[in-house]
Scaffold this active site. Structure first.
Site, PDB file in Angstrom:
ATOM      1  N   ALA A 182       0.824  -1.206   0.000  1.00 48.32           N
ATOM      2  CA  ALA A 182       0.000   0.000   0.000  1.00 48.32           C
ATOM      3  C   ALA A 182       0.861   1.261   0.000  1.00 48.32           C
ATOM      4  CB  ALA A 182      -0.918   0.000   1.221  1.00 48.32           C
TER       5      ALA A 182
ATOM      6  N   ARG B 233      -2.034   7.916 -11.484  1.00 43.76           N
ATOM      7  CA  ARG B 233      -3.085   7.849 -12.492  1.00 43.76           C
ATOM      8  C   ARG B 233      -4.468   8.178 -11.924  1.00 43.76           C
ATOM      9  NH1 ARG B 233      -2.117   2.168 -15.394  1.00 43.76           N
ATOM     10  NH2 ARG B 233      -0.967   1.733 -13.464  1.00 43.76           N
TER      11      ARG B 233
ATOM     12  N   GLY C 113       0.535  -9.371 -17.144  1.00 43.89           N
ATOM     13  CA  GLY C 113       1.545 -10.403 -17.297  1.00 43.89           C
ATOM     14  C   GLY C 113       0.879 -11.741 -17.562  1.00 43.89           C
TER      15      GLY C 113
END
Length: 460
Positions: A10, A16, A140
């Site tokens: 965290a 963003r 991924g």
């Protein structure tokens, strides 16, 4: 069963999100994302939870409190580097450690439990939580060999055309043999374009040592959503909202329009409650059997009694009894205590007031800082005048009193049992029991006066 631990990542700022609020503190259904994560991992019974904090660390600590230990990642150098910060607390412990991101608020305790169980049953050194993504772009890929064993994780930018067709993705949540994790972290390099230490590199290190690496494929891709921007935040909100609404419906609650009903996670709703569209039920509210909420009602931290109706109204931090009728367009402010079978009508505001059994405040009134007994009738436009600009004062209305329309009750004042207050009165002194109190100017009619006024206006 081996001992179990958790590391919650965290520390990221979350650029963003384009927000001054620390990313993992952005709420989903009224609760910070990281708090959702903590509650779910805590629910499966762990020896220790460690949260890695960075930007906004004090705020995160304030929200999570004593439920977790905290370690500061002063410099954000990748997920592997973040986990390294927990070394002093966990390195020498035997058991299994789950690593989960604080921006994945939708993963449930059931999924965490299955991941732990799969990992320990398989005897793996590492287990990846994977999912089949409808659109795996950006994730991924989990590459398996001919024996369906995990071979490696390939990031999007490094994947071959064939690997890009793989739809099984790495969710970023892992279980590790705790000591194997911290030993492998010593070998993780930052020899990459970003100069960061990546946690997935641990998988390759363990594979090179011929250690067993497995994957647990969760059937619910939606759970694994990581929130990196406002679009994903809205998606997480919608997913959790529908999940919670479905839970209540399967437990006997009628939600007329689940897409337009907002119920926070800690709300308790009993059977045969009906909730109409546009309603928001928040905090630790409890809604008892056969109550009707809405449409367009907002309930926060309230107890709503059996068969009570709250229609197009707002109620906050209050207790409302059984078979009460509220609304439309009433406002129940904090510390109200409304007795059974009372009625609070349209455009009525109640604040820090107690109303007894069967009392009625039917319309256009303000009752604040008051104790109202049973079977009291409060007429339209009545105001308890409770504030002198500095202090608040109490109005007491005893059982069976009748307050006429458009009355002002200047606190502190007591209206005695069974008494009457005449409409239009301004009451400044106590009213004895069974008395009639009239406090208004005597009417005087001046005949012909209106005609004189009209004639003057014509002359002008």
């Amino acid at each position: 069963m081996s001992k179990r631990y958790a590391i919650i990542l965290a520390a990221g700022q979350g650029t963003r999100m384009k927000s001054k609020l620390y990313k993992v503190l952005h709420p989903v259904l009224g609760k910070p994302m990281v708090e959702h994560v903590l509650e779910q991992v805590k629910a499966i019974g762990l020896e220790e939870i460690v949260t890695i904090v960075g930007f906004g660390s004090d705020q995160v600590k304030e929200h999570l409190g004593e439920e977790s230990k905290f370690v500061l990642q002063a410099e954000q150098l990748g997920t592997g580097h973040a986990v390294m910060q927990a070394e002093s607390l966990l390195k020498d412990k035997e058991g299994t450690t789950i690593v989960v991101c604080g921006d994945t608020p939708l993963i449930t305790k059931e999924t965490f439990q299955k991941l732990f169980d799969h990992h320990e049953k398989a005897g793996s050194k590492a287990t990846i939580l994977t999912a089949k993504a409808p659109n795996p772009t950006g994730y991924g890929r989990v590459i398996r060999n001919a024996q369906n064993e995990v071979e490696r994780i390939v990031e999007q930018k490094d994947a071959s055309p064939e690997e890009l067709l793989v739809d099984e993705i790495n969710t970023g949540t892992y279980c590790f043999d705790n000591q194997a994790l911290f030993e492998a972290l010593q070998e993780v390099s930052n020899d990459n374009a970003q100069g960061e230490y990546y946690l997935p590199d641990v998988i390759e290190i363990l594979k090179n040592k011929s250690e067993k690496v497995s994957a647990f494929l969760t059937p619910n891709f939606d759970e694994t959503l990581g929130v990196n921007d406002r679009v994903a935040l809205a998606q997480a909100e919608k997913t959790m909202k529908l999940r919670i609404n479905e839970y209540h419906m399967r437990n006997g609650v009628s939600i007329i329009d689940p897409d337009n009903t907002y119920i926070q996670p800690d709300v308790v709703i009993e059977q045969d409650v009906v909730i109409y569209p546009g309603s928001m039920i928040s905090g630790t509210s409890v809604i008892k059997e056969r109550a009707i909420i809405g449409p367009n009602s907002e309930i926060t931290n309230c107890e709503i009694g059996e068969e009570t109706i709250v229609k197009q109204s707002v109620a906050t931090n209050s207790k409302i009894g059984n078979r009460v009728n509220i609304g439309p367009f009433a406002h129940i402010r904090p510390e109200a205590n409304i007795g059974d079978e009372a009625k609070i009508g349209n455009f009525v505001e109640i604040k820090k007031a107690e109303l007894g059994h069967g009392s009625k405040v039917s319309h256009l009134s303000y009752i604040g800082d008051a104790q109202v007994g049973s079977n009291v009738n409060v007429g339209c436009g009545t105001i308890t005048v409770n504030y002198d600009g500095k202090n608040k004062y109490l109005t007491t209305i005893e059982d069976d009193a009748f307050i006429g329309c458009n009355s002002n009750l200047i606190a502190p004042v007591t209206i005695g049992k069974g008494s009457y207050v005449a409409a239009g009165s301004t009451i400044t002194k106590d009213v004895p029991s069974e008395a009639l109190s009239v406090a208004r100017a005597r009417q005087s009619n001046k005949e012909g006066y209106a005609t004189r006024i009209k004639n003057r206006q014509k002359d002008k």
